[in-house]
Design a protein around this motif. Structure first.
Motif, PDB file in Angstrom:
ATOM      1  N   ASP A  94       0.791  -1.239  -0.019  1.00 37.57           N
ATOM      2  CA  ASP A  94       0.020  -0.297  -0.057  1.00 37.57           C
ATOM      3  C   ASP A  94       0.900   1.143   0.005  1.00 37.57           C
ATOM      4  N   THR A 153      -2.745  -6.642  -0.547  1.00 35.74           N
ATOM      5  CA  THR A 153      -3.086  -5.149  -0.728  1.00 35.74           C
ATOM      6  C   THR A 153      -4.503  -4.780  -0.624  1.00 35.74           C
ATOM      7  N   ILE A 158      -4.101   2.135  -0.074  1.00 39.74           N
ATOM      8  CA  ILE A 158      -3.256   2.904  -1.367  1.00 39.74           C
ATOM      9  C   ILE A 158      -3.994   4.037  -0.981  1.00 39.74           C
TER      10      ILE A 158
END
Length: 280
Positions: A94, A153, A158
């Motif tokens: 991330d 992820t 993110i």
């Protein structure tokens, strides 16, 4: 209006606000208080009507039986391994992806970021069947890699890290390039140390979500030795009988690591939320 009256009005306002906040805190904490007290009640008093918060006697039977009835220590171990591995892996990817979307220029960056954000709108229930088939065909059912890889992820992570990196001044990376740093050197030596509060905040978000998740581990683990705490405690909820005392005892024990993690990182968690600002 005299100064004395102003002081009285300010003090009265503070008292009213304090009472309202205390009432709100009690409303928020009441379910947890009920859970804790219920874990010490005998099963007969838990299901009695009308329900009472405090009963005539307290018992440790639920805390004793939970270790005898199920491999609770294995559930704890599996949950710690699963939550920690997913959190650490997701933090690495991330952070790197957030930096790339925020500070680097490459073809299709905006479209790729929109696609990543679009995954947040898809409920897990939509992809759970194809995900199970995929993990099954890879032979990763009832394995730690099978639990960790699909969550290596996270779109929210993110987005959060991108928001933080956008808020940092451009001069930092320009100074790094003048000094001869590579792009990865700028990321590792300059950007990552500055985003420590955001990383701590994201760590707590990820860890709490993985620790409390029920459906995902329940889907990918069929062996009792690989179950996590939420999926393991779900076995006490039968079709006709629900053992509330043991469930509440297990919930109290499973809550401890989350509370410890939050109290340790509370200052950096609040700082990270304030500094990130979720900028677009």
């Amino acid at each position: 209006m005299t100064p004395t009256n102003n002081i009285y009005r300010k003090n009265a306002g503070k008292i009213i606000i304090t009472i309202l906040l205390a009432a709100l805190a009690f409303i928020v904490l009441y379910p947890f208080i009920w859970m804790l007290v219920t874990s010490f009640k005998p099963e007969a008093e838990i299901v009695s009507y009308p329900p009472k918060l405090f009963s005539g006697r307290f018992s440790l039977d639920s805390y004793i039986n939970i270790w005898k009835r199920v491999p609770f220590l294995k559930y704890y171990r599996n949950t710690i391994i699963f939550s920690t591995a997913v959190t650490v892996t997701s933090l690495v990817f991330d952070t790197m992806a957030g930096y790339a979307f925020a500070r680097m220029n490459f073809p299709g960056k905006n479209i790729m970021f929109l696609l990543v954000m679009g995954t947040m709108m898809i409920p897990f229930q939509v992809i759970m069947v194809p995900l199970y088939i995929e993990i099954f065909k890879f032979g990763l059912i009832n394995t730690y890699p099978g639990l960790v890889l699909p969550r290596a992820t996270n779109a929210f992570g993110i987005f959060m890290m991108r928001s933080f990196f956008i808020s940092l001044p451009k001069g930092l990376e320009e100074a790094g390039r003048i000094d001869g740093c590579t792009e990865f050197g700028i990321f590792r030596k300059i950007m990552v140390p500055l985003c420590k509060p955001a990383i701590v905040s994201l760590f707590i978000f990820h860890f709490m979500y993985q620790w409390n998740d029920l459906l995902y581990p329940l889907l990918l683990t069929t062996d009792d030795n690989m179950k996590t705490l939420p999926s393991g405690l779900a076995t006490f909820m039968g079709t006709h009988v629900v053992e509330y005392g043991i469930i509440m005892a297990g919930a109290c024990l499973s809550l401890l690591p989350i509370l410890i993690a939050y109290f340790i990182a509370q200052k950096q968690f609040v700082q990270g939320i304030a500094m990130t600002g979720m900028k677009g």
